[in-house]
Design an enzyme around this catalytic site. Structure first.
Site, PDB file in Angstrom:
ATOM      1  N   ARG A   1     -14.492  -0.829 -25.475  1.00  0.00           N
ATOM      2  CA  ARG A   1     -15.140  -0.911 -24.160  1.00  0.00           C
ATOM      3  C   ARG A   1     -14.509   0.033 -23.137  1.00  0.00           C
ATOM      4  O   ARG A   1     -13.373   0.480 -23.289  1.00  0.00           O
ATOM      5  CB  ARG A   1     -14.979  -2.324 -23.605  1.00  0.00           C
ATOM      6  CG  ARG A   1     -15.926  -3.300 -24.229  1.00  0.00           C
ATOM      7  CD  ARG A   1     -15.658  -4.707 -23.742  1.00  0.00           C
ATOM      8  NE  ARG A   1     -16.726  -5.577 -24.176  1.00  0.00           N
ATOM      9  CZ  ARG A   1     -16.652  -6.892 -24.211  1.00  0.00           C
ATOM     10  NH1 ARG A   1     -15.542  -7.496 -23.848  1.00  0.00           N
ATOM     11  NH2 ARG A   1     -17.676  -7.607 -24.608  1.00  0.00           N
TER      12      ARG A   1
ATOM     13  N   ASP B   1       0.805  -1.227   0.000  1.00  0.00           N
ATOM     14  CA  ASP B   1       0.000   0.000   0.000  1.00  0.00           C
ATOM     15  C   ASP B   1       0.843   1.285   0.000  1.00  0.00           C
ATOM     16  O   ASP B   1       0.335   2.358  -0.333  1.00  0.00           O
ATOM     17  CB  ASP B   1      -0.931   0.021   1.223  1.00  0.00           C
ATOM     18  CG  ASP B   1      -1.810  -1.211   1.317  1.00  0.00           C
ATOM     19  OD1 ASP B   1      -2.099  -1.811   0.270  1.00  0.00           O
ATOM     20  OD2 ASP B   1      -2.205  -1.572   2.441  1.00  0.00           O
TER      21      ASP B   1
HETATM   22  O1  F6P Z   1      -2.401  -4.060   3.289  1.00  0.00           O
HETATM   23  C1  F6P Z   1      -2.232  -4.879   2.181  1.00  0.00           C
HETATM   24  C2  F6P Z   1      -3.559  -5.295   1.607  1.00  0.00           C
HETATM   25  O2  F6P Z   1      -3.320  -6.116   0.480  1.00  0.00           O
HETATM   26  C3  F6P Z   1      -4.506  -4.160   1.265  1.00  0.00           C
HETATM   27  O3  F6P Z   1      -4.160  -3.499   0.075  1.00  0.00           O
HETATM   28  C4  F6P Z   1      -5.831  -4.875   1.226  1.00  0.00           C
HETATM   29  O4  F6P Z   1      -6.904  -4.008   1.522  1.00  0.00           O
HETATM   30  C5  F6P Z   1      -5.685  -5.902   2.317  1.00  0.00           C
HETATM   31  O5  F6P Z   1      -4.295  -6.069   2.526  1.00  0.00           O
HETATM   32  C6  F6P Z   1      -6.299  -7.234   1.991  1.00  0.00           C
HETATM   33  O6  F6P Z   1      -6.140  -8.069   3.094  1.00  0.00           O
HETATM   34  P1  F6P Z   1      -6.511  -9.618   3.116  1.00  0.00           P
HETATM   35  O7  F6P Z   1      -5.301 -10.356   2.619  1.00  0.00           O
HETATM   36  O8  F6P Z   1      -6.781  -9.880   4.541  1.00  0.00           O
HETATM   37  O9  F6P Z   1      -7.675  -9.823   2.210  1.00  0.00           O
END
Ligand code: F6P
Length: 382
Positions: free
Chosen positions: A190, A155
């Site tokens: 599209r 992130d």
């Molecule tokens: O923080 C990393 C991340 O991949 C985010 O981008 C996402 O919202 C979240 O973790 C998803 O988490 P999980 O693996 O618990 O679905």
């Protein structure tokens, strides 16, 4: 002490060298193994042994799960995705993340962790994690335990560092998806909507969108409207472009201000679903076909890019140095071109968001990329 441990856990014997611990915690991402390797190799040359605790913080407490990380064990893992130590974002150390506040640990858990530090005679523990895991590490530090941090997350939302490792690899995944969507979108005329991760920040959408030639980028930091997206699609049609690529960050709010997701069992909102909502609304309003692709965990899988391999290796080696220099409570960080360190407290306290007036957004706007905040092109530099 060594004999005690051998009696409890039947693994390769520890020797008399000073010892460093490492664990990987939270959502995985490309580059975790490269950090582990960087730690293992640089610690070896400095005369330290490295103990890897398994499955995040869970491996620290009963039943303790660990393995020695010799250079032989970590040989060849530089390019591998995932983490040989395992990871979890659930369990007994479940942390609140980002906007939701600090980690809250169950009573007595810190004493158990302290016992493990004592048992293994750790000179220091390297916690490789994002803001949730590092806020747990901060609690260890405040309890007097010697910890240092390594900023991990696709992130890129941690303060005090230009980049977390894993981000560049996720951006490559996003731009690669856009490259592929480009050709099929153009063939069929599209609108393709690509939903990407990033939690409450738009770093992946912004960088991936620019790298992959997106036409519209929707991020949490910039409010947008459907009318503005439609104006962009219309502008492209008038310019002879029969297709449009829309990148939407999972954490972008709808025009109503609502986030899209579900409550999860670790007290965070599990984001996701906005891509489909945007797709359905655009589909309702225009003649063109609109399709949705959710990139999901593909962004976290696979090996690290060369940039992330270098960054992760540097982070690993620098984390060992912090322990040798007893700079506890610090997190390694990237302040280009240098690898430095900053306090974990400062890093986890503030979510690092995209600056809506920053150079990346303005550069994108200068090229005509629409963020849904204006109807068509608006010169960002005037
Ligand atoms: O923080 C990393 C991340 O991949 C985010 O981008 C996402 O919202 C979240 O973790 C998803 O988490 P999980 O693996 O618990 O679905």
């Amino acid at each position: 002490m060594v004999d005690d441990l051998k009696a409890n856990v039947d693994m390769t014997p520890l020797d008399e060298r000073p010892r460093i611990g490492i664990l990987t915690s939270g959502g995985d991402c490309p580059g975790l193994n490269a950090v582990i390797r960087g730690v293992s190799k640089s610690a070896f040359w400095l005369g330290y042994q490295v103990v890897g605790f398994k499955n995040g913080f869970e491996g620290l407490i009963d039943p303790i799960q660990w393995q020695l990380l010799t250079p032989e064990v970590t040989s060849g893992i530089l390019v591998e995705g995932g983490t040989i130590l395992g990871s979890t974002n659930k369990g007994r150390f479940g942390a609140r993340v980002g906007k939701d506040g600090r980690a809250e640990l169950a009573e007595g858990i810190l004493d158990q962790v302290a016992e493990t530090f004592e048992k293994f005679q750790l000179e220091g523990l390297i916690v490789v994690g994002g803001d949730g895991s590092l806020s747990t590490a901060l609690q260890f530090h405040e309890a007097g335990l010697p910890v240092v941090g390594v900023p991990k997350t696709i992130d890129n939302d941690l303060s005090c560092t230009a980049y977390t490792f894993g981000f560049n690899s996720a951006v490559l995944c996003c731009s690669d998806a856009l490259d592929r969507l480009h050709t099929t979108a153009a063939s069929h005329g599209r609108v393709m909507v690509l939903e990407v991760m990033g939690r409450h920040t738009g770093w992946i959408a912004l960088h991936g969108g620019i790298a992959g030639g997106g036409d519209v980028i929707l991020i949490p930091e910039i409010p947008w409207t459907y009318d503005n997206i439609l104006a962009k699609i219309d502008e492209r049609t008038r310019m002879g472009k029969n297709f449009t690529l829309v990148v939407v960050a999972e954490g972008a709010s709808l025009p109503s201000g609502d986030l899209v997701g579900q409550e999860s069992d670790n007290m965070q909102t599990k984001l996701g679903g906005i891509g489909q909502i945007v797709t359905e609304e655009l589909d309702r309003r225009i003649e063109q076909d609109v399709r949705c692709v959710v990139l999901g965990h593909l962004q976290r899988g696979g090996g690290p890019t060369t940039f992330d391999r270098v960054l992760s290796s540097q982070y690993g080696a620098h984390a060992v140095r912090l322990i040798v220099e007893k700079k506890f409570g610090q997190m390694v960080c990237y302040d280009p071109p240098d690898i430095l360190d900053a306090s974990i407290e400062e890093a986890v306290g503030n979510l690092r968001t995209v600056n809506p007036d920053g150079s990346a957004v303005n550069t994108a706007k200068a090229m005509g990329i629409c963020f849904g905040d204006t109807p068509g092109y608006a010169n960002p530099f005037h």
